[in-house]
Design a protein around this motif. Sequence first.
Motif, PDB file in Angstrom:
ATOM      1  N   SER A 171     -10.479   3.818 -18.056  1.00 40.80           N
ATOM      2  CA  SER A 171     -11.368   3.660 -16.914  1.00 40.80           C
ATOM      3  C   SER A 171     -10.642   2.825 -15.866  1.00 40.80           C
ATOM      4  CB  SER A 171     -12.673   2.995 -17.370  1.00 40.80           C
ATOM      5  OG  SER A 171     -13.585   2.884 -16.322  1.00 40.80           O
ATOM      6  N   GLY A 172     -11.392   2.143 -15.010  1.00 38.47           N
ATOM      7  CA  GLY A 172     -10.763   1.301 -14.003  1.00 38.47           C
ATOM      8  C   GLY A 172     -11.755   0.821 -12.980  1.00 38.47           C
ATOM      9  N   VAL A 173     -11.312  -0.138 -12.164  1.00 44.05           N
ATOM     10  CA  VAL A 173     -12.118  -0.690 -11.075  1.00 44.05           C
ATOM     11  C   VAL A 173     -11.345  -0.478  -9.779  1.00 44.05           C
ATOM     12  CG1 VAL A 173     -13.242  -2.725 -10.126  1.00 44.05           C
ATOM     13  CG2 VAL A 173     -13.101  -2.430 -12.616  1.00 44.05           C
TER      14      VAL A 173
ATOM     15  N   GLU B 120      -6.469  -1.191 -13.351  1.00 43.07           N
ATOM     16  CA  GLU B 120      -6.556  -0.367 -14.555  1.00 43.07           C
ATOM     17  C   GLU B 120      -7.381  -1.024 -15.659  1.00 43.07           C
ATOM     18  OE1 GLU B 120      -5.613   3.091 -16.806  1.00 43.07           O
ATOM     19  OE2 GLU B 120      -5.374   2.624 -14.674  1.00 43.07           O
ATOM     20  N   VAL B 121      -8.208  -0.218 -16.307  1.00 39.44           N
ATOM     21  CA  VAL B 121      -8.886  -0.550 -17.560  1.00 39.44           C
ATOM     22  C   VAL B 121      -8.563   0.600 -18.505  1.00 39.44           C
ATOM     23  CG1 VAL B 121     -11.096  -0.836 -18.708  1.00 39.44           C
ATOM     24  CG2 VAL B 121     -10.706  -1.919 -16.491  1.00 39.44           C
ATOM     25  N   ALA B 122      -7.825   0.324 -19.561  1.00 41.48           N
ATOM     26  CA  ALA B 122      -7.328   1.409 -20.400  1.00 41.48           C
ATOM     27  C   ALA B 122      -7.078   0.893 -21.818  1.00 41.48           C
ATOM     28  CB  ALA B 122      -6.035   1.977 -19.807  1.00 41.48           C
ATOM     29  N   PRO B 123      -6.856   1.805 -22.781  1.00 40.27           N
ATOM     30  CA  PRO B 123      -6.516   1.365 -24.133  1.00 40.27           C
ATOM     31  C   PRO B 123      -5.235   0.529 -24.147  1.00 40.27           C
ATOM     32  CG  PRO B 123      -7.108   3.689 -24.104  1.00 40.27           C
ATOM     33  CD  PRO B 123      -7.000   3.267 -22.677  1.00 40.27           C
TER      34      PRO B 123
ATOM     35  N   ILE C 167     -16.180  -0.984  -3.842  1.00 40.06           N
ATOM     36  CA  ILE C 167     -15.772  -1.180  -5.230  1.00 40.06           C
ATOM     37  C   ILE C 167     -16.312   0.011  -6.008  1.00 40.06           C
ATOM     38  CG2 ILE C 167     -16.128  -2.600  -7.288  1.00 40.06           C
ATOM     39  CD1 ILE C 167     -16.335  -5.004  -5.315  1.00 40.06           C
ATOM     40  N   ALA C 168     -15.491   0.570  -6.898  1.00 42.39           N
ATOM     41  CA  ALA C 168     -15.931   1.739  -7.659  1.00 42.39           C
ATOM     42  C   ALA C 168     -15.406   1.670  -9.086  1.00 42.39           C
ATOM     43  CB  ALA C 168     -15.443   3.033  -6.995  1.00 42.39           C
ATOM     44  N   LEU C 169     -16.257   2.037 -10.027  1.00 46.20           N
ATOM     45  CA  LEU C 169     -15.858   2.181 -11.420  1.00 46.20           C
ATOM     46  C   LEU C 169     -15.451   3.633 -11.657  1.00 46.20           C
ATOM     47  CD1 LEU C 169     -18.752   0.206 -13.158  1.00 46.20           C
ATOM     48  CD2 LEU C 169     -16.597  -0.681 -12.238  1.00 46.20           C
ATOM     49  N   GLN C 170     -14.482   3.828 -12.550  1.00 44.01           N
ATOM     50  CA  GLN C 170     -13.955   5.168 -12.779  1.00 44.01           C
ATOM     51  C   GLN C 170     -14.116   5.600 -14.233  1.00 44.01           C
ATOM     52  OE1 GLN C 170      -9.946   5.882 -13.917  1.00 44.01           O
ATOM     53  NE2 GLN C 170      -9.522   7.094 -12.090  1.00 44.01           N
TER      54      GLN C 170
END
Length: 424
Positions: free
Chosen positions: A310-312, A330-333, A402-405
Amino acid sequence: MKSRFFLLCTTLLMTMVFASCEPSAKHNVLTEAEKAEGWQLLFDGETLNGWRDYNGDSLTAPWFAENGMIQAKGEGADEHGYIVTDKLYENFELVWDWKVADGGNSGVLYHVVENPKFAVPYVTGPEYQLIDNLGFPDPLEEWQKTAADYAMYVPDTAKLIIKPAGEWNTSKIVFDNGHVEHWLNGEKVIEFEAWTEDWFARKNSGKWENAPEYGLARKGVICLQDHGSAAWFRNVKIKELPRKTQEVNLFNGVDLTGWEAYGTEKWYVQDGLLVCESGPDKQYGYLATREYYDNFDLSVEFKQEADGNSGVFIRSFIEPGAIVNGWQVEVAPKGNDTGGIYESYERGWLVQIPDEKEEILKVGDWNTLRIVVNGDNVKTYLNGEEMVDLTDEKIGKAQGRIALQIHDGGGIKVLWRNLKLQTL
């Protein structure tokens, strides 16, 4: 009697002489009091220095300065003929004199965003409408008439004093941290608050429902419009007002108020948590704030379930078709650069995370991501550890949501909570 008549004639003659010697009103100048209050001229009375084409770096549009006036030749159209200030303005009082030709149509826009993705300024910037209400050749809706916040708010007709085409009017826009006023010839004819539920309802149900970025910018250039008829401007001056900081809870724990979803992936609230989950299309999905946040300190907690890719996004904007332009934190494994910064559609990775920092991510547990954006600098922190300290000119010039993915590919599920923001 003769002496009285002679005295009367002499008095009248002297009055006429003194009156003829009095200087006429000076235009395009500031008084000492105005200078002390912080007013600045946007037109020097002689040149168009400080103005250029919309999305351009020079002045080629059909405008010129003559006889102490900025003049639109009347050669513009809906798709061209706009000039803008070199400088961006955020909170301000803007005052100007104007007149239009018979049947004329023009306008003053503010918070206009320049980007090749935006072909015309009015898809981002609100417009103070200037038009010949009486002589315009076609019937006008109330939201199209002079002093309207075009296609949004209409003026109070009881206070509307408009001089006919060819005569000078004076207008003022006040934009003070979301509080908006339109003035015409000394009367306040419109007053509203931007970015309220009422404002968004108007934006999303009328002319701007297919212009996702309309009116969201908190700063931008000021724009004059040549809409195919002659128009004249003088005494264009501005006083900047201070920005107010605020604390914002981006997620209320109950529903998605304040957010807009793009794409077909799943966004929902469960047990007080914001959940993003891949849908059957297995495409990219986004949940974006309705409002822009440019300089801020954001803290958010996340927990990755299944594939947590995911991500911000920061300072991002939306194109039709659920395309998000901007920068992703980045938000990721583990092993995939959580806390790093990626630029969509152009430069790709700006900063990736050193291998030794990958262990900071807690797998299957709650993590705290902090993002501090101020001017051209972005800092990211994961669980209290600094991950990125990036200074980038391109980011510094941008603004947005701002957006979440949700990443494409399917099988993704991420939980979010405690999205708290402090504007800077």
